[in-house]
Scaffold this motif. Structure first.
Motif, PDB file in Angstrom:
ATOM      1  N   ALA A  20     -34.717   5.019  15.305  1.00  0.00           N
ATOM      2  CA  ALA A  20     -35.693   4.266  16.110  1.00  0.00           C
ATOM      3  C   ALA A  20     -35.447   2.774  16.002  1.00  0.00           C
ATOM      4  O   ALA A  20     -35.619   2.038  16.985  1.00  0.00           O
ATOM      5  N   LEU A  21     -35.048   2.308  14.823  1.00  0.00           N
ATOM      6  CA  LEU A  21     -34.773   0.886  14.664  1.00  0.00           C
ATOM      7  C   LEU A  21     -33.554   0.463  15.479  1.00  0.00           C
ATOM      8  O   LEU A  21     -33.573  -0.559  16.167  1.00  0.00           O
ATOM      9  N   ILE A  22     -32.489   1.261  15.415  1.00  0.00           N
ATOM     10  CA  ILE A  22     -31.251   0.873  16.091  1.00  0.00           C
ATOM     11  C   ILE A  22     -31.407   0.960  17.608  1.00  0.00           C
ATOM     12  O   ILE A  22     -31.160  -0.002  18.344  1.00  0.00           O
ATOM     13  N   GLY A  67     -31.052   0.732  31.041  1.00  0.00           N
ATOM     14  CA  GLY A  67     -30.692   0.584  29.632  1.00  0.00           C
ATOM     15  C   GLY A  67     -31.786   1.094  28.708  1.00  0.00           C
ATOM     16  O   GLY A  67     -31.504   1.764  27.706  1.00  0.00           O
ATOM     17  N   VAL A  68     -33.048   0.792  29.024  1.00  0.00           N
ATOM     18  CA  VAL A  68     -34.169   1.285  28.210  1.00  0.00           C
ATOM     19  C   VAL A  68     -34.199   2.806  28.246  1.00  0.00           C
ATOM     20  O   VAL A  68     -34.357   3.475  27.204  1.00  0.00           O
ATOM     21  N   LEU A  69     -34.056   3.397  29.432  1.00  0.00           N
ATOM     22  CA  LEU A  69     -34.072   4.853  29.560  1.00  0.00           C
ATOM     23  C   LEU A  69     -32.898   5.486  28.822  1.00  0.00           C
ATOM     24  O   LEU A  69     -33.035   6.559  28.217  1.00  0.00           O
ATOM     25  N   ALA A  70     -31.742   4.832  28.853  1.00  0.00           N
ATOM     26  CA  ALA A  70     -30.569   5.356  28.141  1.00  0.00           C
ATOM     27  C   ALA A  70     -30.815   5.365  26.638  1.00  0.00           C
ATOM     28  O   ALA A  70     -30.444   6.329  25.943  1.00  0.00           O
ATOM     29  N   ALA A  71     -31.431   4.301  26.122  1.00  0.00           N
ATOM     30  CA  ALA A  71     -31.731   4.257  24.687  1.00  0.00           C
ATOM     31  C   ALA A  71     -32.693   5.371  24.289  1.00  0.00           C
ATOM     32  O   ALA A  71     -32.534   6.009  23.238  1.00  0.00           O
ATOM     33  N   ILE A  72     -33.681   5.627  25.143  1.00  0.00           N
ATOM     34  CA  ILE A  72     -34.635   6.707  24.860  1.00  0.00           C
ATOM     35  C   ILE A  72     -33.944   8.066  24.922  1.00  0.00           C
ATOM     36  O   ILE A  72     -34.161   8.942  24.076  1.00  0.00           O
ATOM     37  N   ALA A  73     -33.079   8.258  25.914  1.00  0.00           N
ATOM     38  CA  ALA A  73     -32.399   9.538  26.090  1.00  0.00           C
ATOM     39  C   ALA A  73     -31.455   9.847  24.930  1.00  0.00           C
ATOM     40  O   ALA A  73     -31.252  11.013  24.572  1.00  0.00           O
ATOM     41  N   LEU A  74     -30.883   8.819  24.327  1.00  0.00           N
ATOM     42  CA  LEU A  74     -29.946   9.023  23.222  1.00  0.00           C
ATOM     43  C   LEU A  74     -30.647   9.376  21.910  1.00  0.00           C
ATOM     44  O   LEU A  74     -30.019   9.944  21.006  1.00  0.00           O
ATOM     45  N   ALA A  75     -31.911   9.044  21.787  1.00  0.00           N
ATOM     46  CA  ALA A  75     -32.610   9.161  20.507  1.00  0.00           C
ATOM     47  C   ALA A  75     -32.620  10.566  19.907  1.00  0.00           C
ATOM     48  O   ALA A  75     -32.344  10.724  18.713  1.00  0.00           O
ATOM     49  N   PRO A  76     -32.942  11.639  20.665  1.00  0.00           N
ATOM     50  CA  PRO A  76     -33.035  12.965  20.027  1.00  0.00           C
ATOM     51  C   PRO A  76     -31.752  13.413  19.335  1.00  0.00           C
ATOM     52  O   PRO A  76     -31.786  13.952  18.225  1.00  0.00           O
ATOM     53  N   SER A  77     -30.616  13.194  19.953  1.00  0.00           N
ATOM     54  CA  SER A  77     -29.347  13.632  19.361  1.00  0.00           C
ATOM     55  C   SER A  77     -28.776  12.618  18.388  1.00  0.00           C
ATOM     56  O   SER A  77     -28.024  12.965  17.471  1.00  0.00           O
ATOM     57  N   ALA A  97     -21.805   5.781  14.629  1.00  0.00           N
ATOM     58  CA  ALA A  97     -21.793   6.244  16.021  1.00  0.00           C
ATOM     59  C   ALA A  97     -23.062   5.816  16.744  1.00  0.00           C
ATOM     60  O   ALA A  97     -23.029   5.438  17.923  1.00  0.00           O
ATOM     61  N   VAL A  98     -24.198   5.846  16.049  1.00  0.00           N
ATOM     62  CA  VAL A  98     -25.463   5.446  16.669  1.00  0.00           C
ATOM     63  C   VAL A  98     -25.443   3.955  16.996  1.00  0.00           C
ATOM     64  O   VAL A  98     -25.862   3.534  18.078  1.00  0.00           O
ATOM     65  N   SER A  99     -24.936   3.150  16.064  1.00  0.00           N
ATOM     66  CA  SER A  99     -24.884   1.705  16.314  1.00  0.00           C
ATOM     67  C   SER A  99     -23.927   1.379  17.450  1.00  0.00           C
ATOM     68  O   SER A  99     -24.205   0.479  18.259  1.00  0.00           O
ATOM     69  N   VAL A 100     -22.809   2.121  17.538  1.00  0.00           N
ATOM     70  CA  VAL A 100     -21.882   1.911  18.649  1.00  0.00           C
ATOM     71  C   VAL A 100     -22.553   2.291  19.970  1.00  0.00           C
ATOM     72  O   VAL A 100     -22.412   1.583  20.980  1.00  0.00           O
ATOM     73  N   ALA A 101     -23.310   3.396  19.971  1.00  0.00           N
ATOM     74  CA  ALA A 101     -23.998   3.823  21.193  1.00  0.00           C
ATOM     75  C   ALA A 101     -25.006   2.767  21.647  1.00  0.00           C
ATOM     76  O   ALA A 101     -25.089   2.441  22.838  1.00  0.00           O
ATOM     77  N   ALA A 102     -25.774   2.218  20.702  1.00  0.00           N
ATOM     78  CA  ALA A 102     -26.743   1.177  21.059  1.00  0.00           C
ATOM     79  C   ALA A 102     -26.029  -0.062  21.583  1.00  0.00           C
ATOM     80  O   ALA A 102     -26.471  -0.677  22.561  1.00  0.00           O
ATOM     81  N   GLY A 103     -24.911  -0.401  20.938  1.00  0.00           N
ATOM     82  CA  GLY A 103     -24.147  -1.545  21.412  1.00  0.00           C
ATOM     83  C   GLY A 103     -23.589  -1.342  22.805  1.00  0.00           C
ATOM     84  O   GLY A 103     -23.569  -2.272  23.626  1.00  0.00           O
ATOM     85  N   LEU A 104     -23.149  -0.111  23.104  1.00  0.00           N
ATOM     86  CA  LEU A 104     -22.624   0.180  24.436  1.00  0.00           C
ATOM     87  C   LEU A 104     -23.716   0.109  25.502  1.00  0.00           C
ATOM     88  O   LEU A 104     -23.461  -0.308  26.634  1.00  0.00           O
ATOM     89  N   VAL A 105     -24.937   0.515  25.146  1.00  0.00           N
ATOM     90  CA  VAL A 105     -26.054   0.388  26.087  1.00  0.00           C
ATOM     91  C   VAL A 105     -26.272  -1.078  26.435  1.00  0.00           C
ATOM     92  O   VAL A 105     -26.381  -1.455  27.614  1.00  0.00           O
ATOM     93  N   LEU A 106     -26.321  -1.926  25.402  1.00  0.00           N
ATOM     94  CA  LEU A 106     -26.513  -3.363  25.646  1.00  0.00           C
ATOM     95  C   LEU A 106     -25.336  -3.959  26.403  1.00  0.00           C
ATOM     96  O   LEU A 106     -25.524  -4.795  27.297  1.00  0.00           O
ATOM     97  N   LEU A 107     -24.127  -3.522  26.073  1.00  0.00           N
ATOM     98  CA  LEU A 107     -22.947  -4.034  26.756  1.00  0.00           C
ATOM     99  C   LEU A 107     -22.945  -3.631  28.223  1.00  0.00           C
ATOM    100  O   LEU A 107     -22.596  -4.437  29.104  1.00  0.00           O
ATOM    101  N   GLY A 108     -23.349  -2.388  28.503  1.00  0.00           N
ATOM    102  CA  GLY A 108     -23.413  -1.938  29.890  1.00  0.00           C
ATOM    103  C   GLY A 108     -24.378  -2.772  30.715  1.00  0.00           C
ATOM    104  O   GLY A 108     -24.082  -3.139  31.865  1.00  0.00           O
ATOM    105  N   VAL A 109     -25.524  -3.098  30.124  1.00  0.00           N
ATOM    106  CA  VAL A 109     -26.497  -3.942  30.826  1.00  0.00           C
ATOM    107  C   VAL A 109     -25.917  -5.338  31.031  1.00  0.00           C
ATOM    108  O   VAL A 109     -26.082  -5.946  32.104  1.00  0.00           O
TER     109      VAL A 109
END
Length: 391
Positions: A311-313, A342-352, A360-372
């Motif tokens: 949740a923090l990341i 980007g907000v929806l993508a961060a929420i969608a990634l959370a369960p898995s 991997a989680v930090s890279v995923a969060a970084g990619l969301v921000l980078l995509g935006v």
């Protein structure tokens, strides 16, 4: 000047309205609070700890916002304003020191200090503004601060951490509502909009956001320095650095860069003064949450972060994007689709994400921000001269 004549406290409109060095000195105390908040989030790794930390951060943010509004309205070089700033700085440092145990033995120190800052500042301004029209705002603020201050003190006396959180949430809501509605009093007409110095106010918010990014950089460096260097940890460290770069670029090349022009525009001035604290709070909270999550990832890059750290990341990225949406809407009168995605993508990634390695989680969060950020860059190229909207 005749005997007994007092110089006005308000800023003069002529000349530079840049931030004073005293204000930058005051910011150092807020940075200390950010560090303590981030450390509490990273150390406790629990939903309760996150909730308590967010409330503490919101309170420290209220200290910064109210002090900044004071120095924006009144000259920080005219008495008693420098003393009020230094008093708030000491109080902010004391609250930061009490923050780790704010829901334990140091509750009364944390809550009572915030109440003392508000009441002391109000009384000092009322005395200094005696006989002036500006005094009414200070009187109204003091009325509200007495009510919220009582809740802060009562909350500090409550032994149960859960009930303390409830009482302090009510106190914080009182403070935020009072500021947002300009200290309304039944039977009295609303106070006029805050009269601000656009150059100064925009610069102050830009400065504090950049200093907040410094917290992310500091936490990353300290976390790596305390661990043996491995490829995974260096990869997590690089991810933290790139995340900080994206968070800087998104603000500095977006609405943050045109904040002064937006405040100067007549339809934006009053509204931006009201919404700036909330938009920047979302971004500041997002950066602090990201820093706390990345601190754990750098220490244990191969370990699944679990629910709270996930949740923090991811939530940190989402909070930042929500703040950018609010700021973008206020400055340009539009809601950027890329930020919402980007907000929806961060929420969608959370369960898995909670079951993946922390790196991997930090890279995923970084990619969301980078995509935006990439979407922002492409839009900027299509609209290279976009200016704040003027109704």
């Amino acid at each position: 000047m005749t005997k007994g004549t007092r110089l006005p406290l308000t800023r003069v409109s002529s000349g530079s309205q840049r931030a004073d060095l005293l204000e930058l000195f005051f910011d150092l105390a807020f940075v200390a609070g950010l560090t303590m908040t981030s450390a509490k989030m990273a150390a406790e790794q629990s939903w309760t700890g996150i909730g308590q930390s967010l409330l503490a951060l919101s309170t420290l943010w209220a200290v910064w916002v109210t002090t900044t509004l004071i120095t924006d309205t009144y000259s920080p070089r005219k008495r008693p304003i420098p003393y009020l700033v230094l008093g708030a700085m000491f109080g902010l440092m004391l609250m930061s020191a009490a923050l780790p145990a704010a829901f334990g033995d140091h509750g009364l120190i944390f809550g009572g200090t915030w109440a003392a800052i508000n009441l002391g500042r109000g009384l000092a301004l009322i005395r200094s503004l005696r006989g002036r029209q500006e005094q009414e705002r200070s009187v109204r603020a003091l009325v509200w601060n007495v009510g919220s201050g009582a809740l802060w003190v009562v909350g500090g006396l409550v032994a149960d951490p859960g009930w303390r959180l409830v009482v302090w949430l009510a106190a914080l809501a009182t403070d935020y509502i009072a500021f947002g509605f300009r200290f309304p009093i039944p039977g009295r007409p609303p106070l006029p909009q805050y009269q601000v110095a656009p150059e100064h106010l925009a610069e102050r918010y830009q400065q504090i956001y950049i200093l907040t990014l410094g917290e992310l950089i500091l936490v990353s460096v300290l976390s790596l320095s305390h661990q043996p260097f491995t490829a995974a940890r260096i990869g997590a460290f690089a991810t933290a650095f790139l995340t900080a770069v994206v968070l800087w670029w998104s603000y500095a090349r977006g609405a943050g860069a045109t904040l002064r022009a937006a405040i100067e525009s007549s339809p934006h001035r009053g509204r931006l003064v009201q919404t700036n604290p909330y938009a920047h709070w979302l971004m500041v909270a997002g950066v602090v949450a990201t820093a706390a999550g990345l601190e754990r990832v750098i220490a244990e890059p191969g370990q699944p972060p679990g629910g709270p750290m996930t949740a923090l990341i991811l939530g940190g990225a989402g909070l930042f994007l929500c703040g950018r949406v609010v700021l973008e809407h206020e400055v340009y009168q539009r809601v950027p689709l890329s930020h919402l995605i980007g907000v929806l993508a961060a929420i969608a990634l959370a369960p898995s994400a909670a079951h993946l390695p922390g790196l991997a989680v930090s890279v995923a969060a970084g990619l969301v921000l980078l995509g935006v950020a990439v979407a922002e860059l492409l839009r900027a190229r299509r609209h290279p001269t976009e200016a704040p909207a003027i109704a």
